[in-house]
Design a protein around this motif. Structure first.
Motif, PDB file in Angstrom:
ATOM      1  N   PHE A  18      71.371  14.846 -85.725  1.00  0.00           N
ATOM      2  CA  PHE A  18      71.839  15.357 -87.015  1.00  0.00           C
ATOM      3  C   PHE A  18      70.757  15.165 -88.076  1.00  0.00           C
ATOM      4  CE2 PHE A  18      73.614  14.008 -91.116  1.00  0.00           C
ATOM      5  CZ  PHE A  18      74.211  15.190 -91.527  1.00  0.00           C
ATOM      6  N   SER A  21      67.696  17.346 -87.424  1.00  0.00           N
ATOM      7  CA  SER A  21      68.011  18.758 -87.627  1.00  0.00           C
ATOM      8  C   SER A  21      68.019  19.111 -89.109  1.00  0.00           C
ATOM      9  CB  SER A  21      69.366  19.071 -86.985  1.00  0.00           C
ATOM     10  OG  SER A  21      69.724  20.406 -87.208  1.00  0.00           O
ATOM     11  N   VAL A  22      68.675  18.302 -89.921  1.00  0.00           N
ATOM     12  CA  VAL A  22      68.729  18.570 -91.361  1.00  0.00           C
ATOM     13  C   VAL A  22      67.335  18.496 -91.972  1.00  0.00           C
ATOM     14  CG1 VAL A  22      69.566  17.698 -93.593  1.00  0.00           C
ATOM     15  CG2 VAL A  22      71.132  17.865 -91.637  1.00  0.00           C
ATOM     16  N   LYS A  35      67.980  17.495 -98.706  1.00  0.00           N
ATOM     17  CA  LYS A  35      68.078  17.067 -97.305  1.00  0.00           C
ATOM     18  C   LYS A  35      68.373  15.573 -97.201  1.00  0.00           C
ATOM     19  CE  LYS A  35      64.206  19.412 -96.121  1.00  0.00           C
ATOM     20  NZ  LYS A  35      63.167  19.987 -95.243  1.00  0.00           N
ATOM     21  N   GLY A  68      72.377  19.443 -78.765  1.00  0.00           N
ATOM     22  CA  GLY A  68      73.224  20.035 -79.789  1.00  0.00           C
ATOM     23  C   GLY A  68      74.631  19.490 -79.688  1.00  0.00           C
ATOM     24  N   CYS A  80      81.143  20.124 -87.776  1.00  0.00           N
ATOM     25  CA  CYS A  80      79.693  20.004 -87.597  1.00  0.00           C
ATOM     26  C   CYS A  80      79.240  20.880 -86.441  1.00  0.00           C
ATOM     27  CB  CYS A  80      79.289  18.565 -87.262  1.00  0.00           C
ATOM     28  SG  CYS A  80      79.185  17.447 -88.650  1.00  0.00           S
ATOM     29  N   TYR A  82      75.219  21.299 -84.928  1.00  0.00           N
ATOM     30  CA  TYR A  82      73.786  21.071 -85.111  1.00  0.00           C
ATOM     31  C   TYR A  82      73.068  21.192 -83.777  1.00  0.00           C
ATOM     32  CZ  TYR A  82      74.918  19.465 -89.749  1.00  0.00           C
ATOM     33  OH  TYR A  82      75.370  19.413 -91.038  1.00  0.00           O
ATOM     34  N   THR A  83      71.858  21.731 -83.845  1.00  0.00           N
ATOM     35  CA  THR A  83      70.995  21.860 -82.677  1.00  0.00           C
ATOM     36  C   THR A  83      69.695  21.117 -82.956  1.00  0.00           C
ATOM     37  OG1 THR A  83      71.920  24.034 -82.178  1.00  0.00           O
ATOM     38  CG2 THR A  83      69.807  23.503 -81.160  1.00  0.00           C
ATOM     39  N   HIS A  84      69.216  20.394 -81.975  1.00  0.00           N
ATOM     40  CA  HIS A  84      67.942  19.686 -82.096  1.00  0.00           C
ATOM     41  C   HIS A  84      66.854  20.705 -82.445  1.00  0.00           C
ATOM     42  CE1 HIS A  84      64.385  17.418 -81.062  1.00  0.00           C
ATOM     43  NE2 HIS A  84      65.137  16.322 -80.974  1.00  0.00           N
ATOM     44  N   GLN A  88      66.221  24.905 -81.051  1.00  0.00           N
ATOM     45  CA  GLN A  88      66.810  25.978 -81.858  1.00  0.00           C
ATOM     46  C   GLN A  88      66.284  27.331 -81.388  1.00  0.00           C
ATOM     47  OE1 GLN A  88      66.191  24.783 -85.946  1.00  0.00           O
ATOM     48  NE2 GLN A  88      67.607  23.078 -85.737  1.00  0.00           N
ATOM     49  N   ALA A 120      73.255  28.067 -91.377  1.00  0.00           N
ATOM     50  CA  ALA A 120      74.303  28.377 -90.393  1.00  0.00           C
ATOM     51  C   ALA A 120      75.083  29.649 -90.716  1.00  0.00           C
ATOM     52  CB  ALA A 120      75.264  27.202 -90.277  1.00  0.00           C
TER      53      ALA A 120
END
Length: 160
Positions: A18, A21-22, A35, A68, A80, A82-84, A88, A120
């Motif tokens: 997470f 990713s952010v 971020k 992810g 939530c 999220y993908t590493h 992506q 997203a």
């Protein structure tokens, strides 16, 4: 890649995914301050362990590594996804979302909804979600924008 249910031994790995990713989002989309407000450094591992034990996300696993994750609440809320960053654009989020749709059908959920980031938003639009409204929230005194989006299931409980 395989999709599995969350197990507690993955909590730190998911919290790190997470955070990473952010913080990998392009600076033209979110500032460093935004971020950091969204995903503080270092991650709060105790918070994440507790959160994940309640949410029990679906995990995308490749080579015994979480690449992810996605969460589906009982009311159809996707909390939530999220993908590493290294994975992506390789179908991870799509595979997770497909599994989530199957869970929604099995649970007879009639509406999926999400608060999607700028990043997203196109993903969800491409899967039939509509923007309900734009939101501005404050985290640690920093404004963050996201979009409430929804997708209704048809009366036969099929994803439209």
């Amino acid at each position: 890649m395989k999709i599995e249910l969350y197990t507690p031994d993955r909590a730190i790995e998911i919290a790190d995914l997470f955070h990473r990713s952010v913080h990998a989002i392009d600076l033209s989309v979110y500032t460093p301050e935004q971020k950091e407000a969204w995903a503080p450094t270092p991650p709060d591992y105790e918070y994440w362990a507790q959160r994940l034990s309640q949410k029990r996300p679906l995990l995308a696993i490749k080579d015994n590594r979480v690449v992810g994750f996605i969460e589906l609440d009982l009311d159809g809320h996707i909390d939530c996804m999220y993908t590493h960053p290294e994975f992506q654009g390789k179908g991870v989020a799509s595979a997770l979302y497909e599994h989530l749709q199957e869970q929604a059908k099995a649970r007879k959920i009639d509406r999926l909804y999400v608060e999607a980031s700028f990043v997203a938003k196109p993903f969800f639009e491409n899967r039939g979600f509509s923007v309900v409204k734009q939101n501005e929230m404050q985290r640690k005194g920093v404004a963050l924008i996201n979009f409430t989006m929804e997708k209704h299931l048809n009366p036969n409980n099929q994803i439209q």
